[in-house]
Motif scaffolding. Sequence first.
Motif, PDB file in Angstrom:
ATOM      1  N   GLY A 169       0.768  -1.354  -0.176  1.00  0.00           N
ATOM      2  CA  GLY A 169       0.024   0.014   0.063  1.00  0.00           C
ATOM      3  C   GLY A 169       0.861   1.237  -0.110  1.00  0.00           C
ATOM      4  O   GLY A 169       2.003   1.230  -0.297  1.00  0.00           O
ATOM      5  N   PHE A 170       0.022   2.478   0.208  1.00  0.00           N
ATOM      6  CA  PHE A 170       0.776   3.690   0.315  1.00  0.00           C
ATOM      7  C   PHE A 170       0.530   4.467   1.710  1.00  0.00           C
ATOM      8  O   PHE A 170      -0.414   4.203   1.893  1.00  0.00           O
ATOM      9  N   GLU A 171       1.339   5.574   1.875  1.00  0.00           N
ATOM     10  CA  GLU A 171       1.143   6.267   2.988  1.00  0.00           C
ATOM     11  C   GLU A 171       1.689   7.875   2.260  1.00  0.00           C
ATOM     12  O   GLU A 171       2.781   7.639   1.678  1.00  0.00           O
ATOM     13  N   GLY A 172       1.094   8.763   2.666  1.00  0.00           N
ATOM     14  CA  GLY A 172       1.591  10.116   2.488  1.00  0.00           C
ATOM     15  C   GLY A 172       0.556  11.200   2.538  1.00  0.00           C
ATOM     16  O   GLY A 172      -0.222  11.233   3.275  1.00  0.00           O
ATOM     17  N   SER A 173       0.978  12.356   1.843  1.00  0.00           N
ATOM     18  CA  SER A 173       0.101  13.479   1.830  1.00  0.00           C
ATOM     19  C   SER A 173       0.288  14.407   0.766  1.00  0.00           C
ATOM     20  O   SER A 173       1.137  14.108  -0.011  1.00  0.00           O
ATOM     21  N   HIS A 174      -0.848  15.135   0.257  1.00  0.00           N
ATOM     22  CA  HIS A 174      -0.631  16.022  -1.042  1.00  0.00           C
ATOM     23  C   HIS A 174      -1.505  17.007  -0.747  1.00  0.00           C
ATOM     24  O   HIS A 174      -2.520  17.177  -0.065  1.00  0.00           O
ATOM     25  N   ILE A 175      -1.228  18.000  -1.745  1.00  0.00           N
ATOM     26  CA  ILE A 175      -2.035  19.340  -1.787  1.00  0.00           C
ATOM     27  C   ILE A 175      -2.621  19.004  -3.215  1.00  0.00           C
ATOM     28  O   ILE A 175      -1.715  18.796  -4.234  1.00  0.00           O
ATOM     29  N   GLY A 176      -4.059  19.518  -3.274  1.00  0.00           N
ATOM     30  CA  GLY A 176      -4.714  19.299  -4.570  1.00  0.00           C
ATOM     31  C   GLY A 176      -5.242  20.555  -4.817  1.00  0.00           C
ATOM     32  O   GLY A 176      -6.097  21.144  -4.184  1.00  0.00           O
ATOM     33  N   MET A 206      -2.248  17.364  -8.401  1.00  0.00           N
ATOM     34  CA  MET A 206      -1.749  17.292  -7.172  1.00  0.00           C
ATOM     35  C   MET A 206      -0.244  17.339  -6.999  1.00  0.00           C
ATOM     36  O   MET A 206       0.509  16.973  -7.685  1.00  0.00           O
ATOM     37  N   PHE A 207       0.417  17.725  -5.922  1.00  0.00           N
ATOM     38  CA  PHE A 207       1.528  18.208  -5.388  1.00  0.00           C
ATOM     39  C   PHE A 207       1.778  17.295  -3.939  1.00  0.00           C
ATOM     40  O   PHE A 207       1.234  17.818  -2.951  1.00  0.00           O
ATOM     41  N   GLY A 208       2.635  16.347  -3.991  1.00  0.00           N
ATOM     42  CA  GLY A 208       2.753  15.620  -2.725  1.00  0.00           C
ATOM     43  C   GLY A 208       4.108  14.500  -2.626  1.00  0.00           C
ATOM     44  O   GLY A 208       4.655  14.469  -3.659  1.00  0.00           O
ATOM     45  N   PHE A 231       5.067  16.880  -8.449  1.00  0.00           N
ATOM     46  CA  PHE A 231       3.508  17.039  -9.107  1.00  0.00           C
ATOM     47  C   PHE A 231       3.134  15.842 -10.060  1.00  0.00           C
ATOM     48  O   PHE A 231       3.768  15.028 -10.673  1.00  0.00           O
ATOM     49  N   THR A 232       1.819  15.574  -9.955  1.00  0.00           N
ATOM     50  CA  THR A 232       1.166  14.577 -11.006  1.00  0.00           C
ATOM     51  C   THR A 232       1.175  15.261 -12.363  1.00  0.00           C
ATOM     52  O   THR A 232       0.628  16.579 -12.618  1.00  0.00           O
ATOM     53  N   PRO A 233       1.649  14.269 -13.310  1.00  0.00           N
ATOM     54  CA  PRO A 233       1.632  14.909 -14.824  1.00  0.00           C
ATOM     55  C   PRO A 233       0.264  15.091 -15.535  1.00  0.00           C
ATOM     56  O   PRO A 233       0.297  15.628 -16.489  1.00  0.00           O
ATOM     57  N   TYR A 234      -0.796  14.794 -14.815  1.00  0.00           N
ATOM     58  CA  TYR A 234      -1.952  14.880 -15.502  1.00  0.00           C
ATOM     59  C   TYR A 234      -2.897  14.693 -14.514  1.00  0.00           C
ATOM     60  O   TYR A 234      -2.843  14.383 -13.234  1.00  0.00           O
ATOM     61  N   PRO A 235      -4.166  15.119 -14.642  1.00  0.00           N
ATOM     62  CA  PRO A 235      -5.185  15.361 -13.845  1.00  0.00           C
ATOM     63  C   PRO A 235      -5.850  13.961 -13.187  1.00  0.00           C
ATOM     64  O   PRO A 235      -5.794  13.073 -14.161  1.00  0.00           O
ATOM     65  N   ILE A 236      -6.040  13.932 -12.158  1.00  0.00           N
ATOM     66  CA  ILE A 236      -6.654  12.851 -11.228  1.00  0.00           C
ATOM     67  C   ILE A 236      -8.056  13.034 -10.688  1.00  0.00           C
ATOM     68  O   ILE A 236      -8.164  14.132 -10.100  1.00  0.00           O
ATOM     69  N   ILE A 237      -8.971  12.216 -10.727  1.00  0.00           N
ATOM     70  CA  ILE A 237     -10.056  12.249 -10.061  1.00  0.00           C
ATOM     71  C   ILE A 237     -10.060  11.936  -8.550  1.00  0.00           C
ATOM     72  O   ILE A 237      -9.375  10.972  -8.092  1.00  0.00           O
TER      73      ILE A 237
END
Length: 260
Positions: A169-176, A206-208, A231-237
């Motif tokens: 799995g994953f753990e983390g944080s991001h600003i969207g 997102m930036f995370g 940064f995510t290179p493309y928009p995410i739902i």
Amino acid sequence: MNDIRRYLYGLLLLCFMMSVGTDNMIAQENTTQQSMPSDSLAAAKLQELKKRKEAKVEYYSIKDRLAFRANMVSWVLATPSIGVQFDLFPQDYNKWTIGADVKWNPGVNQTFDPQLEYKMLDVKVEARKYFRESLTIKPGQKRMPKYWRAYYWGVYAGYTDYTIHIRNGFEGSHIGVGGTAGWEIPMITFATGALDLDLGVNAGFMFGKNTKRTENETKTGYNYRVKGWHFTPYPIISEIRVALVYRFMSVKGKYNRSKR
């Protein structure tokens, strides 16, 4: 005979003098009106029109401008969600709102390395603009306008901190940041309010940072791969919304009037 002539001449002279006096009064009044600045006359007319227009505008109370919502998708995924929305202006022709939502699952405290772990904190603020389909049916148009729907679009910004482990799995944080769109439908009207249905979606960039956990080959522990801020290179739902909205005034009677 001479007396009659004198009398007629005097009467004609009196009528002539009265006529001249009346003409002088009318000319003086016209001169006074013409001496008034034209911009003052225009300002007075504009003020009168403004008063007539404002007299037709309805102003909603603070209670009627409030709405409370809960996304049922989040509740089904064990993440309680609650939000509030407020009309930006009190006039009945206002179509802009501001809102905030919080989703939170604190997880549980554990003293061992768990295979299954889920924690979530998501805070979001947004601005929306509502609109409706035109009720004007054009020649040849077969579809009936869905006048009961209140559509919206807008923008949002939020912060998310999460831990999702099912072995791996994953753990983390991001600003969207991104956009939101959807529509609302009136459902039930009560004596003290109304329940509406909000169907929509959020998508953005997102930036995370995150840490990926994978089970090692010996099945006795985990490997961790850390990825720094990016940064995510493309928009995410970021959210699918099936929300129940409680209002003191149903969406059926709001966001459907134009500025007078």
